[in-house]
Design an enzyme around this catalytic site. Structure first.
Site, mmCIF file in Angstrom:
data_model
loop_
_atom_site.group_PDB
_atom_site.id
_atom_site.type_symbol
_atom_site.label_atom_id
_atom_site.label_comp_id
_atom_site.label_asym_id
_atom_site.label_seq_id
_atom_site.Cartn_x
_atom_site.Cartn_y
_atom_site.Cartn_z
ATOM 1 N N CYS A 106 0.583 -0.934 0.119
ATOM 2 C CA CYS A 106 -0.500 -0.321 -0.028
ATOM 3 C C CYS A 106 1.094 1.491 -0.112
ATOM 4 O O CYS A 106 1.984 1.423 0.926
ATOM 5 C CB CYS A 106 -1.387 0.046 1.356
ATOM 6 S SG CYS A 106 -1.302 1.189 1.073
ATOM 7 N N CYS A 107 0.439 1.994 -0.963
ATOM 8 C CA CYS A 107 1.319 3.798 -0.748
ATOM 9 C C CYS A 107 -0.140 4.893 -0.561
ATOM 10 O O CYS A 107 -0.821 4.027 -0.067
ATOM 11 C CB CYS A 107 2.204 3.601 -1.656
ATOM 12 S SG CYS A 107 0.530 4.111 -3.401
ATOM 13 N N PHE A 108 -0.371 6.017 -0.851
ATOM 14 C CA PHE A 108 -0.168 6.466 -0.695
ATOM 15 C C PHE A 108 -2.262 6.740 -2.017
ATOM 16 O O PHE A 108 -2.731 6.335 -0.910
ATOM 17 C CB PHE A 108 -0.731 8.092 -1.009
ATOM 18 C CG PHE A 108 -1.259 8.901 -0.117
ATOM 19 C CD1 PHE A 108 -2.063 9.295 0.578
ATOM 20 C CD2 PHE A 108 -2.034 10.456 -1.387
ATOM 21 C CE1 PHE A 108 -2.930 10.248 1.084
ATOM 22 C CE2 PHE A 108 -2.291 11.105 -0.940
ATOM 23 C CZ PHE A 108 -3.296 11.267 0.013
ATOM 24 N N SER A 114 3.810 1.584 -4.730
ATOM 25 C CA SER A 114 3.451 0.616 -4.917
ATOM 26 C C SER A 114 3.907 -0.413 -6.219
ATOM 27 O O SER A 114 4.200 -1.527 -6.124
ATOM 28 C CB SER A 114 1.500 0.459 -5.233
ATOM 29 O OG SER A 114 1.400 1.142 -3.029
ATOM 30 N N TYR A 135 -3.688 4.153 0.257
ATOM 31 C CA TYR A 135 -4.067 4.877 1.949
ATOM 32 C C TYR A 135 -5.590 5.137 1.518
ATOM 33 O O TYR A 135 -6.725 5.398 2.571
ATOM 34 C CB TYR A 135 -3.076 5.095 2.886
ATOM 35 C CG TYR A 135 -3.635 5.555 4.205
ATOM 36 C CD1 TYR A 135 -4.121 4.329 5.113
ATOM 37 C CD2 TYR A 135 -3.366 6.934 4.305
ATOM 38 C CE1 TYR A 135 -4.515 4.928 6.887
ATOM 39 C CE2 TYR A 135 -3.742 7.529 5.447
ATOM 40 C CZ TYR A 135 -4.773 5.847 6.648
ATOM 41 O OH TYR A 135 -5.024 6.872 7.879
#
Length: 377
Positions: A106-108, A114, A135
């Protein structure tokens, strides 16, 4: 040493929003690739932060993106995370993957960070799925579920005057939400803990996941403690608080002497021990004493000047005896005064406005038995 793979594998499909509930309530391991500064603002419960870019590198890449566009920013990112640093980070991600075979990335926003890490891990033979939308999408989903579940779940409220041991009763029930535990605060002017409160986003995310797990397991009622709109510096979500404010109340009753003892244990003995465990005996006691005197000062206006001065003198005397001789009984005087003259009138007034919602009264054991029959296992 360069991390090499014996094989390459195709990553599995993204985890899309319809799968977010299962991702959250099962506690599936989540590797958060955002920079530490982003992670500190809020994260999925139980996630682990092993960033692709540290805070400084993220700032540089962001600046390059604004000045020169995506291609230049991506090139800078590869330059900043290259060579030995790249290999070290891949090794850390591989170790996490090996410890969490069903883990997810998971990234932003589920974008470049990702995808880059996903491709590097696939090359290393550790294909992993990515949270679609990152996220940001997961946080929005948790907010939506917190609002809907908080508004509609059946609740039983555990109430009672200060010192009746409501939290212990609540925690003994098979289905409950411990707002004070999640907020890391005992819920009064004296309730601050040694460890700081979580970010509001983390508090709300924890609540959302607890509600998802409880409602997935059963549709029976959930117990919750009678709280104000805030627990320390954190605001209880509006929908959940409104639901609790119209739900039946079980009132824990206890003689004053026992309430003083319960309060002494939680707000003096436990609070002092927490600080001494962290800071050492002398500095820990200083921190504890400052915490109590500061908390009393914060309610000075509501106590009134004369009463505040009298209770402050009792507290100073109790702290001196506690520090010098280890005697704690002197704390009972100021605790009893606060309970009888400050906390009891406030709670009795509040309870009078909700008398129609009182479903049960009794001591801790009786409320525990009554509540257990209603919330089930």
């Amino acid at each position: 040493m360069r991390v090499r793979s014996k094989r390459s594998a195709t990553p599995p499909a993204d985890i899309e929003p319809p799968g977010f509930d299962a991702l959250l309530w099962t506690g599936r391991p989540l590797l958060d690739l955002r920079a530490p500064i982003e992670y500190a603002r809020g994260s999925a419960p139980g996630s682990v932060n092993l960033p692709l870019l540290d805070d400084g590198a993220r700032a540089q890449v962001g600046l390059r993106y604004r000045e020169a566009g995506e291609v230049a920013a991506l090139a800078l990112g590869h330059e900043l995370v290259g060579g030995a640093l790249r290999e070290a980070r891949i090794a850390a991600w591989i170790a996490w993957c090996d410890a969490n075979p069903d883990g997810v990335l998971c990234c932003f926003r589920g974008g470049q960070r990702s995808r880059i890490v996903q491709s590097w891990l696939a090359e290393a033979g550790r294909p992993r799925a990515v949270v679609a939308g990152g996220y940001k999408s997961l946080r929005a989903h948790m907010g939506e579920r917190l609002a809907s579940l908080g508004a509609n779940v059946d609740l039983i409220v555990v109430g009672g005057r200060t010192g009746t041991g409501k939290t212990a009763v609540l925690q003994s029930l098979p289905r409950h939400i411990d707002l004070e535990g999640l907020a890391r605060h005992r819920g009064s002017a004296f309730g601050a803990r040694v460890d700081s409160q979580p970010a509001l986003a983390d508090f709300e995310n924890l609540l959302a996941v607890h509600l998802l797990r409880l409602t997935h397991a059963s549709r029976q009622a959930i117990a919750i403690e009678d709280e104000a709109t805030n627990v320390g510096q954190l605001t209880v979500p509006r929908d959940l608080h409104a639901n609790a404010s119209r739900s039946p109340i079980a009132v824990v009753e206890m003689p004053l002497e026992e309430r003083v003892t319960t309060t002494l244990r939680a707000y003096v003995l436990d609070a002092c021990s927490e600080r001494q465990s962290l800071h050492g005996e002398a500095l820990g006691f200083d921190s504890f004493a400052g915490h109590l005197t500061g908390a009393l000062a914060r309610i000075r206006k509501r106590l009134g000047g004369r009463r505040y001065e009298e209770i402050a003198k009792m507290l100073a005397d109790a702290l001196q005896k506690h520090r010098q001789r280890g005697e704690v009984d002197a704390h009972r005087r100021w605790i009893e005064r606060l309970l009888v003259e400050y906390y009891d009138p406030m709670y009795d007034y509040q309870l009078a406005t909700t008398a129609g919602r009182i479903a049960f009264r009794g001591d801790a054991d009786a409320v525990r038995a009554w509540g257990s029959r209603r919330v089930g296992a």
